[in-house]
Write a protein that holds these residues in place. Structure first.
Motif, short mmCIF file in Angstrom:
data_model
loop_
_atom_site.label_atom_id
_atom_site.label_comp_id
_atom_site.label_asym_id
_atom_site.label_seq_id
_atom_site.Cartn_x
_atom_site.Cartn_y
_atom_site.Cartn_z
N ILE A 12 0.79 -1.04 0.12
CA ILE A 12 0.09 -0.06 -0.03
C ILE A 12 0.88 1.11 -0.03
CG2 ILE A 12 -1.97 -1.18 1.24
CD1 ILE A 12 -1.06 0.23 3.72
N GLN A 13 0.27 2.61 -0.50
CA GLN A 13 1.25 3.49 -0.41
C GLN A 13 0.25 4.51 0.77
OE1 GLN A 13 3.69 4.82 -2.39
NE2 GLN A 13 3.75 2.85 -3.52
N ARG A 14 1.30 5.00 1.53
CA ARG A 14 0.96 5.89 2.57
C ARG A 14 1.73 7.13 2.81
NH1 ARG A 14 -2.96 3.47 1.93
NH2 ARG A 14 -4.39 2.45 3.43
N GLY A 15 1.37 8.46 2.69
CA GLY A 15 2.12 9.29 2.75
C GLY A 15 3.48 9.60 1.77
N GLY A 16 3.38 9.13 0.71
CA GLY A 16 4.22 8.95 -0.39
C GLY A 16 5.26 7.76 -0.25
#
Length: 276
Positions: A8-12
């Protein structure tokens, strides 16, 4: 049986999700992004200037109708270049995986042909034995994960050079299609090499083997070079420092400043002002 590993992607940043426990850990490249890179500011400025000079009539035309649009076009010049290079790199990595697995490759796009030819020559000269490719290295001990390109067995002599009669060496290997080979590849590969286990795309896990070393295959349209890379304890300690910086940046730094113990008295709003 565990399921497939997810990201997953979170905050770049990219995080890997354990198929067994649902634990979330940061990706190796996201951890390494904590490394200061002041040269990127100058590089981005140069890309903007080059885009302006190379497209003066077009930029002027856009600016006449939409100044903000012209500014956006120029300030995103470095992002467009990065996306283009990332696309080429991704397509080349896909091609390399197919070739190292022995898949017959027909005609490829002209942009990829130099990479195909270079990788084919590498396979012919080095004759590596594929052990694993495109699996996930997972560290339970330090809390990180990352997808490595390949684990290869290569015959090397006592001098570290290729030798048909040499000793088989188990190497963690990374493909690079960037303009140059950069030192942070050692941090990346030391993280993979020191991980606790390998997780397959199906979620099956096995211990990470002991390596004899690491190498990077640098391929450009002009040629290729297979270079040894240090992944020893000294290099790994630097990566672990960045792992702590990542934790500070994404988590701990947000919990260090509390509510005011005391603060200035807010300006009184009079009844006259409220009635206006």
């Amino acid at each position: 049986m565990p399921g497939a590993i997810r990201t997953i992607q979170r905050g770049g940043s990219r995080f890997y999700i354990s198929p067994e426990t649902a634990e979330k850990v940061p990706g190796v490249t996201s951890v390494i992004s904590m490394l200061p890179k002041p040269f990127l500011v100058h590089w981005a400025a140069r890309m903007t200037a080059e885009a302006a000079v190379a497209n003066l009539p077009a930029v002027a035309s856009i600016a006449e109708r939409d100044e903000a649009g012209a500014v956006d076009y120029l300030r995103h010049a470095h992002s467009r270049y990065t996306r283009l290079r990332a696309t080429v790199g991704s397509q080349a990595h896909d091609l390399f995986e197919r070739m190292i697995r022995g898949e017959a490759i027909g005609r490829v796009h002209p942009d990829l042909e130099p990479y195909r030819a270079a990788f084919a020559e590498f396979l012919d000269v080095v004759r590596p034995e594929l052990v694993r490719a495109e699996d996930v290295a997972w560290s339970d001990t330090h809390g990180y994960a990352g997808s490595f390109d390949a684990i290869l067995r290569v015959r090397l002599g006592e001098d570290g050079k290729l030798s048909e009669g040499g000793t088989p060496h188990l190497l963690m290997v990374d493909w690079k299609t960037s303009k140059s080979t950069y030192s942070d590849v050692a941090l990346q590969m030391s993280a993979y090499s020191h991980a606790d286990r390998i997780i397959s795309p199906q979620g099956e896990s096995e211990p990470m083997p002991a390596f004899d070393g690491a190498a990077v295959l640098h391929i450009t349209p002009e040629g290729w070079a297979f270079k040894p890379v240090r992944v020893d304890e000294e290099i790994f300690r630097v990566f672990l420092t960045l792992r702590r910086v990542f934790e500070w940046d994404r988590e701990l730094s947000k919990r260090v400043i509390g509510r005011p113990i005391a603060e200035s008295v807010r300006r009184l709003v009079t009844g006259t002002q409220r009635r206006k």
